[in-house]
Design an enzyme around this catalytic site. Structure first.
Site, PDB file in Angstrom:
ATOM      1  N   HIS B  46       0.861  -1.183   0.000  1.00 64.49           N
ATOM      2  CA  HIS B  46       0.000   0.000   0.000  1.00 64.49           C
ATOM      3  C   HIS B  46       0.904   1.241   0.000  1.00 64.49           C
ATOM      4  O   HIS B  46       2.063   1.178   0.445  1.00 64.49           O
ATOM      5  CB  HIS B  46      -0.897   0.009   1.239  1.00 64.49           C
ATOM      6  CG  HIS B  46      -2.071  -0.922   1.134  1.00 64.49           C
ATOM      7  ND1 HIS B  46      -3.108  -0.937   2.035  1.00 64.49           N
ATOM      8  CD2 HIS B  46      -2.378  -1.875   0.206  1.00 64.49           C
ATOM      9  CE1 HIS B  46      -4.001  -1.851   1.685  1.00 64.49           C
ATOM     10  NE2 HIS B  46      -3.575  -2.443   0.580  1.00 64.49           N
ATOM     11  N   GLU B  48       1.000   3.872   1.840  1.00 64.16           N
ATOM     12  CA  GLU B  48       1.523   4.264   3.161  1.00 64.16           C
ATOM     13  C   GLU B  48       2.731   3.405   3.557  1.00 64.16           C
ATOM     14  O   GLU B  48       3.714   3.903   4.113  1.00 64.16           O
ATOM     15  CB  GLU B  48       0.465   4.067   4.255  1.00 64.16           C
ATOM     16  CG  GLU B  48      -0.811   4.844   4.093  1.00 64.16           C
ATOM     17  CD  GLU B  48      -1.882   4.014   3.389  1.00 64.16           C
ATOM     18  OE1 GLU B  48      -1.596   3.420   2.310  1.00 64.16           O
ATOM     19  OE2 GLU B  48      -3.006   3.972   3.888  1.00 64.16           O
TER      20      GLU B  48
END
Lengths: 142, 142
Positions: B46, B48
């Protein structure tokens, strides 16, 4: 789980919290990893994360729906989320983690409506050895 | 957040769910990442996670207590866990995610007793643009 415990032992020897993880496919080992956030300067480098990433790389795909994960400690929220994203079929874990676990503690992630894949969960496998290793590690640091 | 939105746009162009993330330290960009689980064959990739890992590598340490994270979508359980492990100081995010979010939905991870570091959270920053990009992406795939 013996392999995961042996990876946890390696983590302890390297000064990391002793947690080890193994991903298997049809009983064959795809990846074995030891917890390594300090060594790798990577706050996401828990044993489960490293094993999932290594297995996905070996298999050349982002979903491991035919794979099982063996880990010596109850996964945290980050790792439970990754297990769900990876579509791991069965999760076997050792010691419970009342402080940071996210399977039977805290967020109980797999029971959340925002969890879109739940593995079968088998807790307490090798819990004695895994827990003893963790207690010994933290006792030596106090 | 403009940089994170632009990374999200790159993700969409690559056929990935359009989410982008940036880690800053004292207003300077340490890392910018686009969501890339398909391209990288990595279920943990992801935006992040990639931004946190890249910033930790750039800074040579596993804790980012002086850093802020900007992300176009409410973080999931995996990413919320990583944000906490990384000791991110402030989290700014765009669109809310009722289906998979773990900050204001589902596990509400930062409010759990098993969460040992809570960032300051600022939601809704650039939510309009971030949400529109996600809706457009999923509409085109229906």
């Amino acid at each position: 789980m013996r392999l995961a415990l042996s990876a946890a032992r390696e983590a302890a020897a390297a000064g990391e919290v002793p947690v080890g993880a193994v991903v298997t496919l049809a009983g064959e080992v795809m990846a074995t990893s030891a917890n390594a956030p300090r060594a790798l300067n990577d706050p996401t480098a828990h044993a489960e994360m490293l094993a999932i990433r290594a297995a996905a790389e070996v298999l050349g795909r982002e979903r491991l729906e035919d794979c099982d994960l063996w880990v010596t400690l109850e996964p945290c929220a980050m790792c439970a989320g990754a297990i769900s994203h990876a579509r791991i079929a069965r999760l076997y874990y050792g010691a419970s983690d009342a402080k940071g676990g996210a399977v039977e503690h805290g967020p109980r992630f797999f029971a959340q409506p925002t969890c879109h894949h739940r593995p079968e969960v088998y807790a307490g496998i090798g819990a004695g050895a895994a827990g003893a290793m963790l207690r010994e590690f933290f006792a030596a640091r106090r």
